[in-house]
Write a protein that holds these residues in place. Structure first.
Motif, PDB file in Angstrom:
ATOM      1  N   HIS A   1      44.849  38.616  26.450  1.00 36.70           N
ATOM      2  CA  HIS A   1      43.799  37.855  26.127  1.00 36.70           C
ATOM      3  C   HIS A   1      42.569  37.750  27.248  1.00 36.70           C
ATOM      4  O   HIS A   1      43.089  37.815  28.180  1.00 36.70           O
ATOM      5  N   LEU A   2      41.429  37.574  26.920  1.00 44.88           N
ATOM      6  CA  LEU A   2      40.345  37.516  27.621  1.00 44.88           C
ATOM      7  C   LEU A   2      39.792  36.334  27.799  1.00 44.88           C
ATOM      8  O   LEU A   2      39.492  35.721  26.628  1.00 44.88           O
ATOM      9  N   PHE A   3      39.518  35.623  28.835  1.00 49.35           N
ATOM     10  CA  PHE A   3      38.789  34.353  29.104  1.00 49.35           C
ATOM     11  C   PHE A   3      37.629  34.335  30.007  1.00 49.35           C
ATOM     12  O   PHE A   3      37.726  35.284  30.924  1.00 49.35           O
ATOM     13  N   LYS A   4      36.793  33.760  29.499  1.00 48.39           N
ATOM     14  CA  LYS A   4      35.375  33.927  30.520  1.00 48.39           C
ATOM     15  C   LYS A   4      34.913  32.621  30.746  1.00 48.39           C
ATOM     16  O   LYS A   4      35.317  31.394  30.345  1.00 48.39           O
ATOM     17  N   GLY A   5      34.245  32.639  31.946  1.00 48.37           N
ATOM     18  CA  GLY A   5      33.646  31.380  32.524  1.00 48.37           C
ATOM     19  C   GLY A   5      34.568  30.258  33.039  1.00 48.37           C
ATOM     20  O   GLY A   5      34.116  29.135  33.147  1.00 48.37           O
ATOM     21  N   GLU A   6      35.589  30.821  33.603  1.00 45.33           N
ATOM     22  CA  GLU A   6      36.509  29.696  34.453  1.00 45.33           C
ATOM     23  C   GLU A   6      36.144  29.362  35.771  1.00 45.33           C
ATOM     24  O   GLU A   6      36.889  28.575  36.292  1.00 45.33           O
ATOM     25  N   GLY A   7      35.322  30.099  36.193  1.00 43.30           N
ATOM     26  CA  GLY A   7      34.714  29.940  37.888  1.00 43.30           C
ATOM     27  C   GLY A   7      35.651  30.608  38.671  1.00 43.30           C
ATOM     28  O   GLY A   7      35.488  30.181  39.868  1.00 43.30           O
ATOM     29  N   PHE A   8      36.116  31.869  38.404  1.00 48.63           N
ATOM     30  CA  PHE A   8      36.744  32.587  39.423  1.00 48.63           C
ATOM     31  C   PHE A   8      35.757  33.376  40.329  1.00 48.63           C
ATOM     32  O   PHE A   8      34.686  33.920  39.849  1.00 48.63           O
ATOM     33  N   ASP A   9      35.949  33.749  41.442  1.00 49.85           N
ATOM     34  CA  ASP A   9      35.074  34.347  42.317  1.00 49.85           C
ATOM     35  C   ASP A   9      35.231  35.796  42.114  1.00 49.85           C
ATOM     36  O   ASP A   9      36.005  36.481  42.969  1.00 49.85           O
ATOM     37  N   THR A  10      35.042  36.313  41.080  1.00 44.10           N
ATOM     38  CA  THR A  10      35.156  37.699  40.835  1.00 44.10           C
ATOM     39  C   THR A  10      33.717  38.333  40.419  1.00 44.10           C
ATOM     40  O   THR A  10      32.856  37.375  40.094  1.00 44.10           O
ATOM     41  N   PRO A  11      33.218  39.582  40.555  1.00 44.75           N
ATOM     42  CA  PRO A  11      32.113  40.060  39.864  1.00 44.75           C
ATOM     43  C   PRO A  11      31.899  39.642  38.574  1.00 44.75           C
ATOM     44  O   PRO A  11      30.553  39.797  38.254  1.00 44.75           O
ATOM     45  N   THR A  12      32.542  39.427  37.516  1.00 41.61           N
ATOM     46  CA  THR A  12      32.552  39.141  36.176  1.00 41.61           C
ATOM     47  C   THR A  12      32.650  37.728  35.620  1.00 41.61           C
ATOM     48  O   THR A  12      32.218  37.256  34.754  1.00 41.61           O
ATOM     49  N   ASP A  13      33.482  37.072  36.375  1.00 40.63           N
ATOM     50  CA  ASP A  13      33.816  35.735  35.899  1.00 40.63           C
ATOM     51  C   ASP A  13      34.616  35.746  34.646  1.00 40.63           C
ATOM     52  O   ASP A  13      34.508  35.011  33.883  1.00 40.63           O
ATOM     53  N   GLN A  14      35.276  36.837  34.582  1.00 42.19           N
ATOM     54  CA  GLN A  14      36.353  36.833  33.359  1.00 42.19           C
ATOM     55  C   GLN A  14      37.638  37.099  33.779  1.00 42.19           C
ATOM     56  O   GLN A  14      37.803  37.856  34.984  1.00 42.19           O
ATOM     57  N   ARG A  15      38.693  36.914  33.066  1.00 42.45           N
ATOM     58  CA  ARG A  15      40.184  37.065  33.273  1.00 42.45           C
ATOM     59  C   ARG A  15      40.733  37.536  32.153  1.00 42.45           C
ATOM     60  O   ARG A  15      40.889  37.116  31.063  1.00 42.45           O
ATOM     61  N   PHE A  16      41.070  38.870  32.415  1.00 41.56           N
ATOM     62  CA  PHE A  16      41.929  39.582  31.464  1.00 41.56           C
ATOM     63  C   PHE A  16      43.448  39.158  31.561  1.00 41.56           C
ATOM     64  O   PHE A  16      43.902  39.713  32.707  1.00 41.56           O
ATOM     65  N   CYS A  17      43.792  38.415  30.849  1.00 50.57           N
ATOM     66  CA  CYS A  17      45.363  37.850  31.270  1.00 50.57           C
ATOM     67  C   CYS A  17      46.199  38.688  30.285  1.00 50.57           C
ATOM     68  O   CYS A  17      46.149  38.608  29.247  1.00 50.57           O
ATOM     69  N   ILE A  18      47.010  39.634  30.983  1.00 52.28           N
ATOM     70  CA  ILE A  18      47.735  40.551  30.323  1.00 52.28           C
ATOM     71  C   ILE A  18      48.824  40.735  30.554  1.00 52.28           C
ATOM     72  O   ILE A  18      49.662  40.184  31.694  1.00 52.28           O
ATOM     73  N   ASN A  19      49.929  40.734  29.490  1.00 50.10           N
ATOM     74  CA  ASN A  19      51.454  40.741  29.667  1.00 50.10           C
ATOM     75  C   ASN A  19      51.911  41.713  30.598  1.00 50.10           C
ATOM     76  O   ASN A  19      51.358  42.989  30.162  1.00 50.10           O
ATOM     77  N   SER A  20      52.669  41.740  31.289  1.00 51.18           N
ATOM     78  CA  SER A  20      53.196  42.767  32.081  1.00 51.18           C
ATOM     79  C   SER A  20      54.182  43.776  31.401  1.00 51.18           C
ATOM     80  O   SER A  20      53.898  45.163  31.549  1.00 51.18           O
ATOM     81  N   ILE A  21      54.681  43.332  30.257  1.00 53.81           N
ATOM     82  CA  ILE A  21      55.440  44.093  29.481  1.00 53.81           C
ATOM     83  C   ILE A  21      54.472  45.051  28.587  1.00 53.81           C
ATOM     84  O   ILE A  21      54.975  46.163  28.187  1.00 53.81           O
ATOM     85  N   SER A  22      53.370  44.922  28.436  1.00 52.96           N
ATOM     86  CA  SER A  22      52.353  45.777  27.786  1.00 52.96           C
ATOM     87  C   SER A  22      51.969  46.992  28.649  1.00 52.96           C
ATOM     88  O   SER A  22      51.297  48.012  28.222  1.00 52.96           O
ATOM     89  N   MET A  23      52.323  46.932  30.009  1.00 51.63           N
ATOM     90  CA  MET A  23      51.584  47.830  31.048  1.00 51.63           C
ATOM     91  C   MET A  23      52.845  48.473  31.849  1.00 51.63           C
ATOM     92  O   MET A  23      53.833  47.933  31.887  1.00 51.63           O
ATOM     93  N   THR A  24      52.551  49.789  32.457  1.00 54.58           N
ATOM     94  CA  THR A  24      53.425  50.433  33.257  1.00 54.58           C
ATOM     95  C   THR A  24      52.544  50.544  34.422  1.00 54.58           C
ATOM     96  O   THR A  24      51.314  51.192  34.377  1.00 54.58           O
ATOM     97  N   LEU A  25      52.778  50.346  35.544  1.00 56.04           N
ATOM     98  CA  LEU A  25      52.032  50.704  36.698  1.00 56.04           C
ATOM     99  C   LEU A  25      52.312  51.978  37.544  1.00 56.04           C
ATOM    100  O   LEU A  25      53.457  52.328  37.769  1.00 56.04           O
ATOM    101  N   VAL A  26      51.275  52.846  37.685  1.00 57.65           N
ATOM    102  CA  VAL A  26      51.635  54.066  38.284  1.00 57.65           C
ATOM    103  C   VAL A  26      50.769  53.938  39.621  1.00 57.65           C
ATOM    104  O   VAL A  26      49.578  53.793  39.536  1.00 57.65           O
ATOM    105  N   PRO A  27      51.753  53.741  40.638  1.00 63.48           N
ATOM    106  CA  PRO A  27      51.095  53.760  41.895  1.00 63.48           C
ATOM    107  C   PRO A  27      50.146  54.840  42.409  1.00 63.48           C
ATOM    108  O   PRO A  27      50.431  55.942  42.103  1.00 63.48           O
ATOM    109  N   ALA A  28      49.242  54.430  43.152  1.00 61.56           N
ATOM    110  CA  ALA A  28      48.312  55.607  43.711  1.00 61.56           C
ATOM    111  C   ALA A  28      48.816  56.542  44.851  1.00 61.56           C
ATOM    112  O   ALA A  28      50.222  55.730  45.338  1.00 61.56           O
ATOM    113  N   GLU A  29      48.823  57.610  44.889  1.00 61.92           N
ATOM    114  CA  GLU A  29      49.513  58.554  45.695  1.00 61.92           C
ATOM    115  C   GLU A  29      48.795  58.338  47.261  1.00 61.92           C
ATOM    116  O   GLU A  29      47.847  58.245  47.327  1.00 61.92           O
TER     117      GLU A  29
END
Length: 141
Positions: free
Chosen positions: A113-141
């Protein structure tokens, strides 16, 4: 930000039976049935590894570690997706509240889910709250 279901057709379309053959029961529940994993249990909620997070169902690149931040919510959090059009948004009125569901644009798998306006000090003040199980991390080389 498009949030409508009617005109959208994913690039990858499979039946539930086909997805069940490719995904574990836990992955299927989250990715195809919009479930969620318990907070602080996913493999990436506190990961600091540099790399790209790809959809576990189809392999599409979704987020990078450059946009990942520590929100202390128990799930991986990102302040923006990798690129415009990488994810899509749907209105979610489940659980008696109004939320914005985030799905993979390529295969229409549920990510979180996406949450907006929570006051995080990020460029967008958005939080994409994502399940780990939905993704696979591909490490940078």
């Amino acid at each position: 930000m498009t949030t409508e279901r009617e005109s959208y057709r994913p690039e990858i379309e499979k039946s539930d039976d086909e997805w069940r053959q490719e995904l574990t029961p836990e992955e299927f529940q989250v990715l195809r049935k919009a479930g969620t994993e318990r907070p602080y249990t996913g493999e990436y909620y506190d990961a600091k590894t540099a790399g790209t997070y790809a959809c576990r169902a189809c392999g599409a690149d979704l987020f990078t570690s450059n946009e990942k931040f520590d929100s202390h919510c128990g799930w991986p959090s990102f302040w923006a997706p990798l690129a415009e059009g990488t994810v899509r948004y749907l209105h979610d009125r489940s659980l008696g509240m109004e939320r914005i569901e985030v799905r993979c644009s390529r295969c229409d798998s549920h990510l979180g889910h996406l949450f907006k306006g929570e006051g995080f000090d990020t460029p967008t003040d958005q939080r994409f709250c994502i399940n780990s199980i939905s993704m696979t991390l591909v490490p940078a080389e």
